[in-house]
Design a protein around this motif. Structure first.
Motif, mmCIF file in Angstrom:
data_model
loop_
_atom_site.group_PDB
_atom_site.id
_atom_site.type_symbol
_atom_site.label_atom_id
_atom_site.label_comp_id
_atom_site.label_asym_id
_atom_site.label_seq_id
_atom_site.Cartn_x
_atom_site.Cartn_y
_atom_site.Cartn_z
ATOM 1 N N ALA A 66 0.855 -1.189 0.000
ATOM 2 C CA ALA A 66 0.000 0.000 0.000
ATOM 3 C C ALA A 66 0.885 1.231 0.000
ATOM 4 N N GLY A 69 -2.787 6.301 -0.827
ATOM 5 C CA GLY A 69 -3.884 6.406 -1.789
ATOM 6 C C GLY A 69 -3.814 5.446 -2.951
ATOM 7 N N GLY A 70 -2.971 4.449 -2.838
ATOM 8 C CA GLY A 70 -2.918 3.501 -3.947
ATOM 9 C C GLY A 70 -2.078 2.286 -3.628
ATOM 10 N N LEU A 71 -1.741 1.564 -4.693
ATOM 11 C CA LEU A 71 -0.928 0.365 -4.565
ATOM 12 C C LEU A 71 0.404 0.605 -5.277
ATOM 13 N N VAL A 88 -4.886 -6.131 -3.106
ATOM 14 C CA VAL A 88 -5.444 -5.722 -4.399
ATOM 15 C C VAL A 88 -6.942 -5.999 -4.417
ATOM 16 N N GLU A 90 -9.044 -5.998 -2.069
ATOM 17 C CA GLU A 90 -9.782 -5.046 -1.248
ATOM 18 C C GLU A 90 -9.734 -3.639 -1.855
ATOM 19 N N ARG A 91 -8.574 -3.237 -2.375
ATOM 20 C CA ARG A 91 -8.382 -1.838 -2.770
ATOM 21 C C ARG A 91 -8.752 -1.561 -4.215
ATOM 22 N N ASN A 92 -8.610 -2.561 -5.088
ATOM 23 C CA ASN A 92 -8.832 -2.249 -6.496
ATOM 24 C C ASN A 92 -9.400 -3.442 -7.269
ATOM 25 N N PRO A 174 -3.546 4.025 -8.497
ATOM 26 C CA PRO A 174 -4.394 4.716 -7.513
ATOM 27 C C PRO A 174 -5.579 3.849 -7.108
ATOM 28 N N ASP A 175 -5.989 3.972 -5.837
ATOM 29 C CA ASP A 175 -7.194 3.268 -5.392
ATOM 30 C C ASP A 175 -8.413 3.827 -6.109
ATOM 31 N N LEU A 176 -9.456 2.989 -6.221
ATOM 32 C CA LEU A 176 -10.735 3.478 -6.733
ATOM 33 C C LEU A 176 -11.347 4.388 -5.667
#
Lengths: 293, 160
Positions: A66, A69-71, A88, A90-92, A174-176
């Protein structure tokens, strides 16, 4: 199916790899990551480098973490690493979904995220998702580190803005944003094949109004491209089937120089782009509504 | 140019070999180590006939260099039977007649073994998706899928 002879170097650090790259004629060096695109080219002797520079012993280029604000995805992380990543998932979910569309287990187990970006196949899923999400690609070269926006990274068929002495090290996804509805769909002969045409749509609903639109078409021309004219038709409007149809027509009309090859004619691709635009927008809105956005 | 020395583990045995830098793992398995159970089909990663496990992960041995196998653990179809006793997957491939010409069979067996190692109770859909990287031009796949499901059931029963 035997590669033509080459020399092979597998340095353990990025600095050593960059040094080897700078000491050789860049036209005679091929960089090996997962090898799932390069090895077929070597086996078919379509590529005949003098030196194969294998990056896979460089531990610092792997891993998924992480990052504000993104991966942060190491260039050598495999598609399997992405598939297995709870982070991934969970976040995107869009990036996860696109991963599962790629190839089959054997290919995903070896093929890397960075390799797909650098290969820049116009029909590949990762470059399209990178453009849709506004990903950043991080490269290291003789002049130090450089961060390249996805839209500036992909130039045309199999061509990126990487300079000859540079190596891609990281992909920042970037995260959604909360409430984002998304969709990725493609037409391929079989699951896992390269897309004949594919589409990615992203949007949010604010009080029922479409905002933050992204419409990307891939496989239809020289590279994955955003279609701002379709995005503009929907921005600030309430979603409706009529608007999706209008956006699809705008995409079909604005598609520049669609690919015409043995798999599909240019006109067929133009129509597919229209249809997939409508389908992905429809699904993205359903997801946005489902998220309570 | 001198040959490269590679130390690896293949089918449970420590193995060392000499190879050229440009030789694929498939070529070394077949032509240097004479382990011809692993087959060559396309050489481009489309057919899966050369499938082996690399540190437990299913890969195409035609799409990696033998030099990349340094320090790795390789498992091929030749390590599946224990002496004369066939692996349940092999036994069920025979019982279901899940092969005809046989060139795809080693790849299917290795791929199916990798699936059952991570998912002992796959649905038919999961079996079909997992085996998408293996092509068979004889059977039409249905017998292969049935053999994998039957072997999975037997292997779960043996553990219970």
């Amino acid at each position: 199916m035997k590669p033509a002879p080459f020399e092979y170097a597998a340095p353990p650090t990025l600095d050593e790899a960059l040094a080897i790259l700078s000491e050789n004629d860049p036209d005679e060096v091929k960089i090996l990551a997962g090898g799932q695109s390069l090895m077929p080219l070597l086996n078919m002797r379509l590529a005949r480098p003098e030196l194969l520079l294998d990056l896979t012993r460089i531990d610092e280029l792997g891993g998924i973490s992480a990052r504000n604000g993104g991966l942060s995805i190491g260039a050598l992380a495999t598609k399997r690493d992405v598939e297995d990543s709870a982070l991934v998932r969970e976040r995107n979910p869009l990036f996860m979904e696109s991963t599962i569309m790629i190839g089959h287990p054997q290919i995903r187990n070896r093929g890397t995220v960075g390799g797909s970006m650098v290969q820049a196949d116009p029909a590949a899923e990762y470059p399209a998702v990178a453009v849709a999400l506004g990903a950043e690609l991080v490269a290291r070269g003789p002049g130090g580190e450089r961060v390249i926006e996805a839209d500036d990274f992909f130039i045309t068929y199999l061509t990126t803005s990487l300079e000859p002495g540079e190596i891609l090290t990281e992909v920042r996804i970037p995260d959604l944003a909360a409430g984002t509805g998304w969709s990725i769909q493609e037409l391929a002969r079989r699951h896992g094949d390269f897309a004949i045409v594919g589409a990615v749509a992203m949007l949010r609903l604010e009080s029922g109004i479409c905002v933050d639109l992204r419409v990307v078409i891939f496989g239809a021309s020289d590279r994955a491209r955003r279609h701002s004219e379709a995005e503009a038709l929907l921005a600030g409007e309430r979603p409706s089937a009529a608007l999706f149809d209008a956006a699809g027509r705008a995409v079909g009309q604005s598609l520049e120089d669609p690919t015409d090859d043995v798999h599909a004619s240019a006109e067929y691709r133009r129509d597919l782009a229209r249809v997939l635009c409508v389908r992905t927008l429809t699904e993205a809105v359903e997801r946005a509504e489902g998220s309570g956005g | 140019m001198s040959k490269r020395h590679v130390t690896t583990t293949i089918d449970g045995e420590g193995r060392e070999f000499l190879c050229e830098d440009w030789q694929t793992l498939l070529d070394v398995l077949r032509d240097v180590l004479m382990k011809t159970g692993t087959k060559e089909g396309c050489g481009t990663g489309d057919c899966g006939a050369c499938s082996v496990l690399l540190d437990g992960r299913l890969v195409c041995s035609c799409l990696m260099l033998a030099a990349e196998a340094e320090g790795r653990v390789i498992e091929t179809v030749e390590g599946m039977a224990e002496g004369d006793r066939l692996h349940p997957l092999q036994q069920h491939f025979l019982q279901e007649a899940a092969l005809q010409c046989g060139i795809c069979t080693p790849g299917f067996l290795v791929a199916a073994r990798a699936l059952l190692a991570q998912n002992p109770d796959p649905s038919e859909r999961e079996v079909r998706f997992w085996l998408a990287g293996n092509l068979c031009r004889c059977t039409g796949y249905d017998k292969i899928v049935r053999a994998v499901l039957a072997a999975a059931a037997e292997m779960r029963g043996a553990e219970a």
